[in-house]
Motif scaffolding. Structure first.
Motif, PDB file in Angstrom:
ATOM      1  N   SER A 106       6.766  36.982  29.403  1.00 35.01           N
ATOM      2  CA  SER A 106       7.518  35.745  29.205  1.00 35.01           C
ATOM      3  C   SER A 106       7.750  35.445  27.729  1.00 35.01           C
ATOM      4  O   SER A 106       6.846  35.583  26.901  1.00 35.01           O
ATOM      5  CB  SER A 106       6.771  34.572  29.855  1.00 35.01           C
ATOM      6  OG  SER A 106       7.430  33.355  29.578  1.00 35.01           O
ATOM      7  N   PHE A 108       8.918  32.359  26.968  1.00 39.44           N
ATOM      8  CA  PHE A 108       8.823  30.902  26.878  1.00 39.44           C
ATOM      9  C   PHE A 108       7.420  30.367  27.141  1.00 39.44           C
ATOM     10  O   PHE A 108       7.055  29.308  26.625  1.00 39.44           O
ATOM     11  CB  PHE A 108       9.796  30.253  27.878  1.00 39.44           C
ATOM     12  CG  PHE A 108      11.235  30.572  27.614  1.00 39.44           C
ATOM     13  CD1 PHE A 108      11.944  29.889  26.633  1.00 39.44           C
ATOM     14  CD2 PHE A 108      11.893  31.568  28.326  1.00 39.44           C
ATOM     15  CE1 PHE A 108      13.271  30.183  26.380  1.00 39.44           C
ATOM     16  CE2 PHE A 108      13.223  31.865  28.087  1.00 39.44           C
ATOM     17  CZ  PHE A 108      13.916  31.170  27.111  1.00 39.44           C
ATOM     18  N   PHE A 240       4.046  25.716  29.268  1.00 39.29           N
ATOM     19  CA  PHE A 240       5.135  25.876  28.312  1.00 39.29           C
ATOM     20  C   PHE A 240       4.914  24.922  27.135  1.00 39.29           C
ATOM     21  O   PHE A 240       4.319  23.845  27.300  1.00 39.29           O
ATOM     22  CB  PHE A 240       6.481  25.585  28.975  1.00 39.29           C
ATOM     23  CG  PHE A 240       6.807  26.517  30.104  1.00 39.29           C
ATOM     24  CD1 PHE A 240       7.367  27.750  29.864  1.00 39.29           C
ATOM     25  CD2 PHE A 240       6.532  26.159  31.423  1.00 39.29           C
ATOM     26  CE1 PHE A 240       7.659  28.619  30.901  1.00 39.29           C
ATOM     27  CE2 PHE A 240       6.816  27.011  32.474  1.00 39.29           C
ATOM     28  CZ  PHE A 240       7.380  28.249  32.210  1.00 39.29           C
ATOM     29  N   GLY A 249      12.104  28.443  31.077  1.00 36.88           N
ATOM     30  CA  GLY A 249      11.043  29.344  31.514  1.00 36.88           C
ATOM     31  C   GLY A 249      10.875  29.441  33.012  1.00 36.88           C
ATOM     32  O   GLY A 249      10.421  30.478  33.524  1.00 36.88           O
ATOM     33  N   GLU A 252      12.930  32.232  34.157  1.00 39.61           N
ATOM     34  CA  GLU A 252      12.389  33.484  33.651  1.00 39.61           C
ATOM     35  C   GLU A 252      11.164  33.909  34.467  1.00 39.61           C
ATOM     36  O   GLU A 252      11.039  35.076  34.852  1.00 39.61           O
ATOM     37  CB  GLU A 252      11.995  33.311  32.185  1.00 39.61           C
ATOM     38  CG  GLU A 252      11.410  34.590  31.578  1.00 39.61           C
ATOM     39  CD  GLU A 252      10.743  34.315  30.243  1.00 39.61           C
ATOM     40  OE1 GLU A 252      11.070  35.006  29.278  1.00 39.61           O
ATOM     41  OE2 GLU A 252       9.880  33.413  30.197  1.00 39.61           O
TER      42      GLU A 252
END
Length: 414
Positions: A106, A108, A240, A249, A252
């Motif tokens: 990831s 984010f 996050f 995110g 994602e």
């Protein structure tokens, strides 16, 4: 200046006349104020209860963490649609390794943790705490949750990797097991194994007024697996750094999970992404109904109280018809007569408001023993504002009749 002096003097005279009239008819004034007391108690009780629920809800939302999502096998059953449990049951289990893969993949997410829960009994000597929430977690849970350590420390990544038998304890569990002892450094039994108490969590309270979050203990996920096996109901918590990152995110993380689970483009997700905002949506729809019912009931109570004030003021105007005639005969203006009776109606309501607020403070304390309630200065100001409005609104017609009465007819009245 003389005009201002006359207005101020007239208001002062109205206050003196009003208090004298209320003192002359004590029983009637008390009965009238009682109607307002009932209305104010209804208003303030509703307001304090809703304020208490709001504060408890916001506190509970902060416990879930800010800017987080939860990746799980089971979706939260908060929607109005059909909950297809028979489909969710057949989904593949979540794996602890997914946490590391999500964090690495990831762009984010700031942290990803894995955890699993079950009820357990925690023992210390001949004492035990039953129905404790036992949570196995990775070390990253300290970065994905709002949990803080009051004393001691949390377990390290190395302790989590090697499956050390260490435990961080909630305040309720500590109170049950170590009433007169210091918990850190002591050993407790969980699932037949000994665990060293290395940390004590700060007191968190209850979630939505229902589940005691202090009635929990946290151990390393590897130690949890050693006791209960590897087939666990795992929850992945993704944190996050901000709201904007979370919005980006979420998509994602969904894409990464589909890749990790090797799903074809046409296949549906075999996992759920749960968000705390779902609780807020449900809460807002629930409070809308509560507000509607509360406003209706309190409006009804205040309307009945206002009718009582209006009725008594009409009686007062009729009884003092000759007094009104005399005041007009010596030069009193219509607005001064109007102000006199409006002030009297408002004073009655304010007396009811003071008694109502005092009773509401007691009621709030009683409600707090079983539920949640919170009295703020805003609620007190609202109560007195409503008293003033009720006095002015329901006292206007009687006051207007007195102000427009003919002085000659009033002097002849017997």
């Amino acid at each position: 200046m003389s005009k201002f002096y006359r207005v101020a003097n007239s208001v002062w005279e109205s206050l003196k006349i009003s208090f004298r009239a209320l003192g002359t008819n004590k029983t009637r004034s008390i009965l009238t104020a009682t109607c307002i007391v009932i209305g104010i108690v209804s208003v303030t009780t509703m307001s304090t209860t809703i304020d208490g629920i709001d504060r408890a809800f916001e506190k509970s939302m902060s416990m879930l963490g800010q800017n987080v999502i939860y990746v799980e096998k089971w979706p939260w059953g908060l929607g109005s649609g059909e909950y297809k449990w028979w489909e969710y049951r057949n989904r593949r289990d979540m794996k602890i390794d997914y946490a590391e893969e999500l964090e690495e993949g990831s762009r984010f997410a700031s942290a990803v943790s894995a955890s699993s829960m079950r009820n357990a009994t925690v023992r210390f000597g001949d004492k035990y705490a039953d129905g404790v929430i036992l949570q196995g977690a990775t070390e990253a849970i300290t970065r994905t949750s709002s949990m803080d350590i009051a004393e001691g420390r949390f377990f390290t990544a190395e302790e989590e990797r090697t499956g050390s038998n260490v435990v961080v304890m909630g305040q309720s569990v500590s109170d049950a097991l170590f009433e007169f002892e210091y918990p850190l450094g002591k050993q407790v039994k969980i699932g037949g194994q000994r665990f060293l108490v290395i940390g004590l969590m700060e007191r968190q309270g209850s979630f939505l007024g229902l589940e005691d979050l202090d009635n929990q203990v946290i151990i390393p996920m590897t130690a949890f697996q050693e006791i209960y096996g590897s087939r666990l109901d795992v929850r992945l918590t993704v944190k996050f750094p901000g709201k904007e990152a979370q919005l980006e995110g979420e998509y994602e993380i969904e894409g990464l999970m589909r890749s990790i689970r090797q799903l074809d483009p046409l296949e549906e997700n075999d996992f759920a992404i749960n968000k705390p905002e779902a609780f807020r949506q449900q809460y807002e729809s629930m409070t809308f109904a509560i507000y509607g019912i509360g406003i209706f009931l309190t409006s009804l109570a205040l309307f009945i109280g206002g009718i009582g004030v209006m009725n008594i003021m009409f009686v007062s105007v009729r009884e003092r018809t000759k007094e009104i005639g005399i005041r007009k005969a010596v030069g009193a203006k219509a607005w001064e007569i109007l102000a006199q009776f409006l002030v009297e109606a408002t004073i009655i309501c304010m007396i009811g408001g003071v008694i109502g607020v005092l009773l509401s403070i007691i009621t709030t304390q009683i409600i707090n023993q079983f539920f949640v309630a919170y009295m703020s200065w805003r609620t007190v100001a609202l109560a007195f504002g409503i008293c003033t409005l009720v006095g002015l609104a329901f006292g206007f017609l009687p006051a207007y009749r007195a102000a427009k009465s003919d002085p000659i007819d009033s002097l002849r009245y017997e």
